[in-house]
Motif scaffolding. Sequence first.
Motif, PDB file in Angstrom:
ATOM      1  N   UNK A 105       0.830  -1.201   0.000  1.00 53.26           N
ATOM      2  CA  UNK A 105       0.000   0.000   0.000  1.00 53.26           C
ATOM      3  C   UNK A 105       0.859   1.242   0.000  1.00 53.26           C
ATOM      4  N   UNK A 106       0.344   2.302  -0.637  1.00 55.65           N
ATOM      5  CA  UNK A 106       1.100   3.553  -0.738  1.00 55.65           C
ATOM      6  C   UNK A 106       0.118   4.714  -0.795  1.00 55.65           C
ATOM      7  N   UNK A 107       0.403   5.731   0.026  1.00 57.24           N
ATOM      8  CA  UNK A 107      -0.342   6.983  -0.048  1.00 57.24           C
ATOM      9  C   UNK A 107       0.681   8.100  -0.180  1.00 57.24           C
ATOM     10  N   UNK A 108       0.961   8.527  -1.413  1.00 58.50           N
ATOM     11  CA  UNK A 108       2.018   9.532  -1.619  1.00 58.50           C
ATOM     12  C   UNK A 108       1.739  10.869  -0.941  1.00 58.50           C
ATOM     13  N   UNK A 109       0.448  11.265  -0.840  1.00 62.06           N
ATOM     14  CA  UNK A 109       0.129  12.534  -0.186  1.00 62.06           C
ATOM     15  C   UNK A 109       0.497  12.499   1.301  1.00 62.06           C
ATOM     16  N   UNK A 110       0.261  11.372   1.945  1.00 62.59           N
ATOM     17  CA  UNK A 110       0.590  11.219   3.359  1.00 62.59           C
ATOM     18  C   UNK A 110       2.026  10.748   3.570  1.00 62.59           C
ATOM     19  N   UNK A 111       2.743  10.479   2.461  1.00 59.74           N
ATOM     20  CA  UNK A 111       4.124   9.961   2.506  1.00 59.74           C
ATOM     21  C   UNK A 111       4.202   8.741   3.420  1.00 59.74           C
ATOM     22  N   UNK A 112       3.233   7.839   3.200  1.00 67.35           N
ATOM     23  CA  UNK A 112       3.096   6.652   4.036  1.00 67.35           C
ATOM     24  C   UNK A 112       3.003   5.409   3.160  1.00 67.35           C
TER      25      UNK A 112
END
Length: 222
Positions: A105-112
């Motif tokens: 999983x990747x959430x680039x906006x949250x840098x997570x």
Amino acid sequence: MKAYKIVDVVQGSEEWKALRLNHITASNVPVLFQQSPYKTPLQYFDELTTGVEREVTDRQRALYDIGHKAEAAARKWVQNEIGIAMQPAVLISQACPDLLASLDGFNPEKKTIFEAKYVGAEALREVKGGKVKAHHESQVQAQLLASGADRCIYFALDPNGEAAVITIEPDLPYQKQIADIEDQVSEYWKQVDDKKAQGASVSSDIELLKAKIAQSELEIRS
């Protein structure tokens, strides 16, 4: 500039499998640090040299299937309980261009980023105490390096359905070791590719590598 480049391939597809054999994968970084319970550095270098990945055993395939189901459920849990939507992603590091990460999983906006693991009861107890297995830690640090993320949400599930979640942050000295060993592997890889292009045998390179591993000339994190 972004720390990574997204690759538009589906994890598990033939295109993804071919991509893995042309890059050092985050999941194989533990192999290079001699932490993996699944393969040795020599076996991994043989895969990179021949372009043929080791056959997955029936037991490993069964564990992968369970892990994939747990991964999907864990992504939903993260979105519902933590409020962060995650999507699987395949990316290549810009700083270490031979480093490939296939993220659960990747959430680039949250840098997570997100990593789900199916583990035994003992390993789960360790996760609850804030510690993960060495081969999981090096994989996650390689993923954080490739993605430039600020944190990884690490989700562990055991056979009894019990789960634990911790946050893993970047360990810069560790990531420096990963980058250094990636450079060593890339240099070896380049030499092999040059020989292949010239039609020369690469068997001597594999034997040399075997000797280097035996002498611990590759940097290994203790």
